[in-house]
Design a protein around this motif. Structure first.
Motif, mmCIF file in Angstrom:
data_model
loop_
_atom_site.group_PDB
_atom_site.id
_atom_site.type_symbol
_atom_site.label_atom_id
_atom_site.label_comp_id
_atom_site.label_asym_id
_atom_site.label_seq_id
_atom_site.Cartn_x
_atom_site.Cartn_y
_atom_site.Cartn_z
ATOM 1 N N LEU A 37 0.822 -0.940 -0.110
ATOM 2 C CA LEU A 37 -0.169 -0.088 0.218
ATOM 3 C C LEU A 37 1.223 0.953 -0.484
ATOM 4 O O LEU A 37 0.920 2.194 -0.761
ATOM 5 C CB LEU A 37 -0.483 -0.486 1.048
ATOM 6 C CG LEU A 37 -1.842 -1.049 0.979
ATOM 7 C CD1 LEU A 37 -2.840 -1.287 2.472
ATOM 8 C CD2 LEU A 37 -2.793 -0.333 -0.315
ATOM 9 N N GLU A 38 1.841 1.147 0.739
ATOM 10 C CA GLU A 38 3.194 2.101 0.546
ATOM 11 C C GLU A 38 3.267 3.127 -0.484
ATOM 12 O O GLU A 38 3.793 3.652 -0.286
ATOM 13 C CB GLU A 38 3.825 1.869 1.780
ATOM 14 C CG GLU A 38 4.410 3.621 2.339
ATOM 15 C CD GLU A 38 5.934 3.123 3.534
ATOM 16 O OE1 GLU A 38 6.167 4.144 3.754
ATOM 17 O OE2 GLU A 38 5.556 2.533 3.904
ATOM 18 N N LEU A 41 -0.087 4.004 -2.915
ATOM 19 C CA LEU A 41 0.325 4.915 -2.527
ATOM 20 C C LEU A 41 0.712 6.622 -2.015
ATOM 21 O O LEU A 41 0.585 7.435 -2.234
ATOM 22 C CB LEU A 41 -1.454 4.876 -1.220
ATOM 23 C CG LEU A 41 -2.454 4.286 -1.951
ATOM 24 C CD1 LEU A 41 -3.249 3.186 -0.057
ATOM 25 C CD2 LEU A 41 -3.584 4.242 -2.534
#
Length: 379
Positions: A37-38, A41
């Motif tokens: 996710l990092e 995003l």
């Protein structure tokens, strides 16, 4: 190597290091999802593939942090040092994702589960990787000191937990040794009484052998019985060393002495003792163990059972075993089963082939229940 540092360098790994647990897999799964996710995003991530692979490697290394602490630390530190060095020369700043903050678990695990030389070598690698990371993302001295503390504090906590666990282990070992020594003393006294009876009968038989052969035969029969009982007790002897010299040949305590515990406590709580069933012909070691267990359990109840009004002691003899139950009606607040007293009780029961259960009662209070075989056979 200086003598003051030699014990640190030669220190072995702590025993019984846990392998991968269920919570380790859960942690790794959550961190892997967080890394994905990092990367997806965050718009400010530099060298996204490299940063993701680095974060994923740090996360996976956590699975081996206890079983191979030095290997995990060297692999992660080497990867971090190489990436930080490349970023320093490229002038792109810090490449690490926030997920890589889990790397602080590695210095903790290293100091908690590694050997002395592994701790020294691993901390050196951590210091080198941290220095390169600080240099690549330099701002000021205060931030550099803070980043160093973020790495060193988990290592210090791991060392503290390790020393505390070692201290508790030494305490338990000392309790077990004292219990074994006490049991060896009681068995020694019992066997000594048998041998004394054998010596007396042998002397009497020698005196009357010429004038009364029948009396000499009776003496030999008694000697045979005493010798058999002595050998049986000797088979129960534990390998415990005694700290003092000669033994005091005092008769060991037995089941009958448990009734004296009711008069040993004055005031509240009152101690009530009940003996039921067949309690004759118990091995002396079993009788002595029952008394010691009851004494320890009553002492613990008097000391730790808050607002207790009664301590009940029940000894019930069966065909093949003897059951001891000690129950109080005090509050449970602040009480647990991790005390050294219970460690000694458990050690004594185990040596004689029995079982011990201790814990909260059904409604209130604390219950200690022990079952010992009548013969005291070693488990």
């Amino acid at each position: 190597m200086p003598d003051v540092l030699r014990p640190l360098w030669t220190a072995p790994r702590p025993a019984r290091a846990p392998a991968r647990l269920r919570r380790d897999w859960v942690l790794v799964a959550l961190l892997a999802v967080a890394a994905v996710l990092e990367v997806v995003l965050r718009p400010d991530v530099t060298w996204r593939p490299v940063a993701f692979v680095l974060a994923l490697g740090v996360v996976l290394a956590l699975l081996w942090r206890r079983t191979h602490p030095l290997g995990a630390v060297l692999a992660v530190s080497g990867a971090l040092a190489a990436v930080n060095l490349a970023a320093l020369f490229a002038g792109v700043g810090d490449l690490g994702l926030w997920t890589t903050a889990c790397v602080v678990l590695l210095p903790y695990a290293l100091c908690r589960w590694g050997s002395g030389r592994e701790v020294v070598l691993g901390l050196a690698a951590v210091a080198l990787a941290s220095a390169l990371g600080i240099a690549g993302d330099w701002t000021n001295v205060a931030d550099a000191v803070l980043e160093a503390c973020v790495v060193l504090v988990p290592a210090a906590v791991g060392a503290g937990v390790r020393f505390a666990a070692a201290s508790r282990s030494r305490g338990r070992d000392e309790v077990r040794l004292r219990e074994r020594e006490q049991l060896a003393r009681e068995l020694h006294d019992t066997v000594a009484h048998h041998v004394s009876a054998i010596a007396v009968r042998a002397q009497a038989g020698r005196v009357v052998a010429a004038s009364d052969p029948a009396a000499a035969v009776d003496a030999l029969r008694v000697i045979e019985g005493e010798a058999s009982r002595a050998l049986t007790e000797m088979r129960l002897m534990v390998g415990a060393l005694r700290e003092d010299g000669a033994a005091a040949l005092a008769p060991p305590r037995g089941v009958a002495d448990i009734e004296l515990l009711a008069h040993a406590v004055s005031g509240s709580p009152r101690v009530e003792v009940e003996l039921t069933g067949d309690l004759d012909d118990l091995r002396p070691a079993v009788g002595a163990a029952l008394y010691r267990l009851a004494q320890e359990a009553v002492t613990n109840a008097v000391r730790h059972a808050r607002h207790a009004s009664r301590v009940g002691v029940l000894v019930a003899g069966a065909d093949d075993c003897v059951r001891l139950t000690v129950v109080d009606d005090g509050d449970l607040h602040g009480r647990s089963g991790a005390g050294y007293g219970l460690v000694g009780m458990s050690e004594r029961v185990t040596l004689l082939g029995g079982t011990l259960d201790a814990g909260p009662g059904e409604e209130r209070g604390w219950t200690v229940a022990a079952v010992l075989p009548r013969t005291g056979a070693v488990a």
